[in-house]
Design a protein around this motif. Structure first.
Motif, short mmCIF file in Angstrom:
data_model
loop_
_atom_site.label_atom_id
_atom_site.label_comp_id
_atom_site.label_asym_id
_atom_site.label_seq_id
_atom_site.Cartn_x
_atom_site.Cartn_y
_atom_site.Cartn_z
N PRO A 33 18.78 20.52 0.97
CA PRO A 33 20.14 19.99 1.05
C PRO A 33 20.52 19.71 2.51
N GLY A 34 21.22 18.60 2.72
CA GLY A 34 21.58 18.19 4.07
C GLY A 34 21.21 16.74 4.27
N PHE A 35 21.11 16.31 5.51
CA PHE A 35 20.78 14.92 5.81
C PHE A 35 19.35 14.61 5.39
N ASP A 36 19.17 13.47 4.73
CA ASP A 36 17.85 13.03 4.27
C ASP A 36 17.35 11.94 5.22
N TRP A 37 16.22 12.19 5.90
CA TRP A 37 15.69 11.25 6.88
C TRP A 37 14.88 10.12 6.25
N ALA A 125 5.62 11.77 13.46
CA ALA A 125 5.68 12.97 12.62
C ALA A 125 6.61 13.97 13.28
N GLY A 126 7.44 14.62 12.46
CA GLY A 126 8.41 15.54 13.04
C GLY A 126 8.85 16.63 12.09
N TYR A 127 9.80 17.43 12.58
CA TYR A 127 10.36 18.58 11.85
C TYR A 127 11.87 18.41 11.82
N ALA A 128 12.45 18.37 10.61
CA ALA A 128 13.87 18.14 10.45
C ALA A 128 14.63 19.45 10.26
N MET A 129 15.73 19.57 10.96
CA MET A 129 16.66 20.69 10.80
C MET A 129 18.02 20.09 10.50
N ASN A 130 18.21 19.73 9.20
CA ASN A 130 19.39 19.03 8.75
C ASN A 130 19.53 17.72 9.52
N ARG A 131 20.52 17.58 10.41
CA ARG A 131 20.76 16.33 11.12
C ARG A 131 19.97 16.19 12.40
N VAL A 132 19.15 17.15 12.75
CA VAL A 132 18.33 17.10 13.96
C VAL A 132 16.87 16.89 13.56
N ALA A 173 21.52 12.69 13.70
CA ALA A 173 22.25 11.81 12.79
C ALA A 173 23.75 12.03 12.99
N LEU A 174 24.41 11.06 13.66
CA LEU A 174 25.85 11.15 13.86
C LEU A 174 26.60 11.04 12.54
N THR A 175 26.14 10.10 11.71
CA THR A 175 26.70 9.90 10.38
C THR A 175 25.53 9.69 9.43
N ASP A 176 25.82 9.34 8.18
CA ASP A 176 24.73 9.06 7.24
C ASP A 176 24.04 7.74 7.56
N LYS A 177 24.58 6.93 8.46
CA LYS A 177 24.01 5.63 8.79
C LYS A 177 23.56 5.49 10.25
N PHE A 178 24.19 6.19 11.18
CA PHE A 178 23.90 6.01 12.60
C PHE A 178 23.21 7.25 13.19
N VAL A 179 22.12 6.97 13.93
CA VAL A 179 21.31 8.03 14.54
C VAL A 179 21.18 7.74 16.04
N VAL A 180 21.39 8.76 16.87
CA VAL A 180 21.17 8.63 18.31
C VAL A 180 20.03 9.55 18.70
N GLY A 181 19.38 9.26 19.83
CA GLY A 181 18.27 10.10 20.24
C GLY A 181 17.85 9.87 21.67
N ALA A 182 16.90 10.69 22.10
CA ALA A 182 16.31 10.58 23.43
C ALA A 182 14.81 10.77 23.29
N GLN A 183 14.05 10.11 24.17
CA GLN A 183 12.60 10.09 24.01
C GLN A 183 11.90 9.99 25.36
N TYR A 184 10.76 10.69 25.46
CA TYR A 184 9.84 10.52 26.60
C TYR A 184 8.56 9.89 26.08
N ARG A 185 8.01 8.91 26.84
CA ARG A 185 6.75 8.29 26.45
C ARG A 185 5.84 8.16 27.67
N ASN A 215 18.25 6.00 22.44
CA ASN A 215 18.17 5.03 21.37
C ASN A 215 19.32 5.20 20.38
N LEU A 216 19.69 4.09 19.74
CA LEU A 216 20.68 4.09 18.67
C LEU A 216 20.08 3.34 17.50
N SER A 217 20.07 3.97 16.31
CA SER A 217 19.45 3.37 15.13
C SER A 217 20.44 3.33 13.98
N TYR A 218 20.24 2.32 13.12
CA TYR A 218 21.01 2.21 11.88
C TYR A 218 20.07 2.44 10.71
#
Length: 220
Positions: A33-37, A125-132, A173-185, A215-218
């Motif tokens: 239960p929680g945000f579904d990625w 590949a990642g590990y989800a903790m609700n909205r993170v 996940a800010l909302t059910d539609k918008f996701v923000v993040g940070a990344q190193y490559r 990054n900002l994703s929809y």
């Protein structure tokens, strides 16, 4: 071009993974239960990059090693699938770049490197903790790289480099539609051969790049 075509085909296969995995994993425990990625995403990213370009003569003699840095902005698409707290998927990105630099090993002899654009096609590949979501990412990288030299007359040549990339990031996940993040490559664009002209020596150029970005994703 053949390398890019093969890489594109590989990414399309990766991107279809979420749908295929959903069929195969119908009997597996789904997200808690929680945000579904699970879903498809599109968005924008921007950041800063720095690295080094090693320029050598065809005979192996070192020419110069300009340090490079600058900003970039671009877009990305992704497909993700979640079961329990594990998240897998694929992502592609393409960036416009102002990452460049010069070196002057002797007066009046200036070597330059300019990354005009770069991108990649990746597994994620990642590990989800609700909205993170904390994740690792890696795949095939490519870039349009210019090498130049000014020693009285000027010379420049642009080629498409193909190499690899690896990195890590965190999304929220800010909302059910918008996701923000940070990344190193980290990108290794490999070594590419450039033909000289007007008396300039043929050369090989090896380019490596680090980036940090937001990054900002929809989510569709």
């Amino acid at each position: 071009m053949r390398r890019l075509t093969l890489a594109s085909a590989g990414f399309l296969a990766l991107l279809s993974g979420p749908a295929s995995a959903a069929d195969v994993g119908a009997g597996l425990p789904m997200t808690a239960p929680g945000f579904d990625w699970t879903g498809y995403y599109a968005g924008l990213q921007a950041g800063y990059g720095w690295g080094q370009s090693d320029i050598t003569g065809t005979g192996g003699g070192a020419f110069s090693s300009p340090d490079i840095d600058g900003g970039f902005v671009g877009g990305h698409i992704a497909g993700l699938w979640q079961f329990d707290q594990a998240v897998i998927g694929a992502e592609a990105e393409l960036n416009y770049s102002s990452i460049d630099g010069t070196a002057e090993p002797e007066p009046g002899n200036v070597f330059g490197t300019d990354i005009k654009w770069f991108g990649s096609m990746n597994a994620k590949a990642g590990y989800a903790m609700n909205r993170v979501l904390v994740y690792g990412i890696g795949g095939v990288a490519f870039a349009g790289v210019e090498t130049s030299q000014a020693a009285g007359p000027a010379f420049s040549n642009t080629r498409t480099n193909v190499g690899w990339t690896v990195g890590a990031g965190v999304d929220y996940a800010l909302t059910d539609k918008f996701v923000v993040g940070a990344q190193y490559r980290y990108y290794d664009f490999g070594s590419e051969h450039y033909d000289g002209s007007n008396g300039f020596t043929d050369r090989d150029q090896d380019v490596k790049l680090n980036t940090v970005g937001i990054n900002l994703s929809y989510k569709f």
